[in-house]
Design a protein around this motif. Sequence first.
Motif, PDB file in Angstrom:
ATOM      1  N   TYR A  26      66.924  37.790  29.239  1.00  0.00           N
ATOM      2  CA  TYR A  26      66.865  36.440  29.783  1.00  0.00           C
ATOM      3  C   TYR A  26      65.437  35.914  29.860  1.00  0.00           C
ATOM      4  CZ  TYR A  26      71.810  36.838  30.805  1.00  0.00           C
ATOM      5  OH  TYR A  26      73.164  36.992  30.692  1.00  0.00           O
ATOM      6  N   LYS A  27      64.485  36.787  30.164  1.00  0.00           N
ATOM      7  CA  LYS A  27      63.086  36.353  30.171  1.00  0.00           C
ATOM      8  C   LYS A  27      62.662  35.870  28.784  1.00  0.00           C
ATOM      9  CE  LYS A  27      61.169  39.379  33.739  1.00  0.00           C
ATOM     10  NZ  LYS A  27      60.200  40.458  33.928  1.00  0.00           N
ATOM     11  N   MET A  28      63.047  36.628  27.757  1.00  0.00           N
ATOM     12  CA  MET A  28      62.686  36.231  26.398  1.00  0.00           C
ATOM     13  C   MET A  28      63.379  34.922  26.016  1.00  0.00           C
ATOM     14  SD  MET A  28      62.725  38.268  22.792  1.00  0.00           S
ATOM     15  CE  MET A  28      61.182  39.091  23.144  1.00  0.00           C
ATOM     16  N   TRP A  29      64.639  34.800  26.370  1.00  0.00           N
ATOM     17  CA  TRP A  29      65.380  33.565  26.082  1.00  0.00           C
ATOM     18  C   TRP A  29      64.683  32.386  26.760  1.00  0.00           C
ATOM     19  CZ3 TRP A  29      71.212  32.781  27.740  1.00  0.00           C
ATOM     20  CH2 TRP A  29      71.682  31.571  27.232  1.00  0.00           C
ATOM     21  N   ALA A  30      64.301  32.550  28.028  1.00  0.00           N
ATOM     22  CA  ALA A  30      63.633  31.474  28.764  1.00  0.00           C
ATOM     23  C   ALA A  30      62.307  31.102  28.096  1.00  0.00           C
ATOM     24  CB  ALA A  30      63.410  31.888  30.218  1.00  0.00           C
ATOM     25  N   GLN A  31      61.536  32.107  27.681  1.00  0.00           N
ATOM     26  CA  GLN A  31      60.247  31.844  27.042  1.00  0.00           C
ATOM     27  C   GLN A  31      60.406  31.068  25.739  1.00  0.00           C
ATOM     28  OE1 GLN A  31      58.528  35.717  26.520  1.00  0.00           O
ATOM     29  NE2 GLN A  31      57.949  35.918  28.660  1.00  0.00           N
ATOM     30  N   ALA A  46      67.538  35.658  34.909  1.00  0.00           N
ATOM     31  CA  ALA A  46      66.639  36.823  34.865  1.00  0.00           C
ATOM     32  C   ALA A  46      66.363  37.326  36.276  1.00  0.00           C
ATOM     33  CB  ALA A  46      65.334  36.462  34.151  1.00  0.00           C
ATOM     34  N   ASP A  47      66.132  36.402  37.209  1.00  0.00           N
ATOM     35  CA  ASP A  47      65.875  36.791  38.593  1.00  0.00           C
ATOM     36  C   ASP A  47      67.084  37.494  39.206  1.00  0.00           C
ATOM     37  OD1 ASP A  47      63.349  35.673  38.400  1.00  0.00           O
ATOM     38  OD2 ASP A  47      63.882  33.828  39.479  1.00  0.00           O
ATOM     39  N   TRP A  48      68.287  36.983  38.918  1.00  0.00           N
ATOM     40  CA  TRP A  48      69.497  37.618  39.452  1.00  0.00           C
ATOM     41  C   TRP A  48      69.628  39.046  38.927  1.00  0.00           C
ATOM     42  CZ3 TRP A  48      72.969  32.868  38.100  1.00  0.00           C
ATOM     43  CH2 TRP A  48      72.786  31.877  39.057  1.00  0.00           C
ATOM     44  N   GLU A  49      69.336  39.236  37.632  1.00  0.00           N
ATOM     45  CA  GLU A  49      69.420  40.588  37.071  1.00  0.00           C
ATOM     46  C   GLU A  49      68.385  41.501  37.726  1.00  0.00           C
ATOM     47  OE1 GLU A  49      71.991  41.197  35.524  1.00  0.00           O
ATOM     48  OE2 GLU A  49      72.561  39.463  34.345  1.00  0.00           O
ATOM     49  N   GLU A  50      67.220  40.945  38.021  1.00  0.00           N
ATOM     50  CA  GLU A  50      66.183  41.720  38.722  1.00  0.00           C
ATOM     51  C   GLU A  50      66.669  42.114  40.119  1.00  0.00           C
ATOM     52  OE1 GLU A  50      62.342  43.468  39.311  1.00  0.00           O
ATOM     53  OE2 GLU A  50      63.272  42.732  37.488  1.00  0.00           O
ATOM     54  N   THR A  51      67.339  41.199  40.787  1.00  0.00           N
ATOM     55  CA  THR A  51      67.897  41.484  42.111  1.00  0.00           C
ATOM     56  C   THR A  51      68.951  42.582  42.021  1.00  0.00           C
ATOM     57  OG1 THR A  51      67.454  39.240  42.872  1.00  0.00           O
ATOM     58  CG2 THR A  51      69.120  40.493  44.089  1.00  0.00           C
ATOM     59  N   HIS A  52      69.803  42.509  41.005  1.00  0.00           N
ATOM     60  CA  HIS A  52      70.810  43.559  40.806  1.00  0.00           C
ATOM     61  C   HIS A  52      70.125  44.909  40.613  1.00  0.00           C
ATOM     62  CE1 HIS A  52      73.903  40.488  39.015  1.00  0.00           C
ATOM     63  NE2 HIS A  52      73.541  40.176  40.240  1.00  0.00           N
ATOM     64  N   LEU A  80      70.948  43.218  22.719  1.00  0.00           N
ATOM     65  CA  LEU A  80      70.078  42.517  23.657  1.00  0.00           C
ATOM     66  C   LEU A  80      68.602  42.729  23.341  1.00  0.00           C
ATOM     67  CD1 LEU A  80      71.862  43.016  27.104  1.00  0.00           C
ATOM     68  CD2 LEU A  80      71.820  40.981  25.667  1.00  0.00           C
ATOM     69  N   ARG A  81      68.312  43.604  22.411  1.00  0.00           N
ATOM     70  CA  ARG A  81      66.927  43.816  21.986  1.00  0.00           C
ATOM     71  C   ARG A  81      66.621  42.803  20.881  1.00  0.00           C
ATOM     72  NH1 ARG A  81      63.822  47.004  25.228  1.00  0.00           N
ATOM     73  NH2 ARG A  81      65.078  48.699  26.006  1.00  0.00           N
ATOM     74  N   VAL A  82      66.061  41.670  21.266  1.00  0.00           N
ATOM     75  CA  VAL A  82      65.841  40.600  20.298  1.00  0.00           C
ATOM     76  C   VAL A  82      64.350  40.320  20.151  1.00  0.00           C
ATOM     77  CG1 VAL A  82      68.071  39.521  20.716  1.00  0.00           C
ATOM     78  CG2 VAL A  82      66.096  38.812  22.059  1.00  0.00           C
TER      79      VAL A  82
END
Length: 158
Positions: A26-31, A46-52, A80-82
């Motif tokens: 998600y970080k890469m997608w956002a960037q 990305a933040d939600w996944e970090e919280t998980h 997911l490795r893009v």
Amino acid sequence: MADEIFDLKGALSYAIHAEIQANEFYKMWAQNTQKPALRKEIEELADWEETHKNTLSKYYLELFGEPFAADPNVIVDPALRVQADEFKDYYSQLRLISTAYLSELRAAEFYENLSQKVEPNETKQMFQDLANMERGHMAFIRKKYDELRGELEGRLML
């Protein structure tokens, strides 16, 4: 435990690795997103996944008395490795969004399965809550897929 062969430590390790990889995706997608509003929404994912990841890591520490140590060789979902250039056109983005949707689906199913294998009730509830959150991520991703597909169809009609 419902299943004597069940390995909670291995399952938690796998789950934490999955959350780390989803966060990175998600970080890469956002960037690589040009639209500020969409970038903000994806950064929230990305933040939600970090919280998980943090929730599961804390639980891991409580259960096993040792901090979780990520293994850089573990790849939960190779799709997911893009690379950044994979975001260059609509078709690539649609494929990546589809991959993210399937990854969230698998995560929801994984957490639902874990909730059936653990005791006590607080632990069951944590995994059920995570499964529900992943389903929420699926709904968000599906909406973005539909929007992107609509944009693509609009461009093709021009």
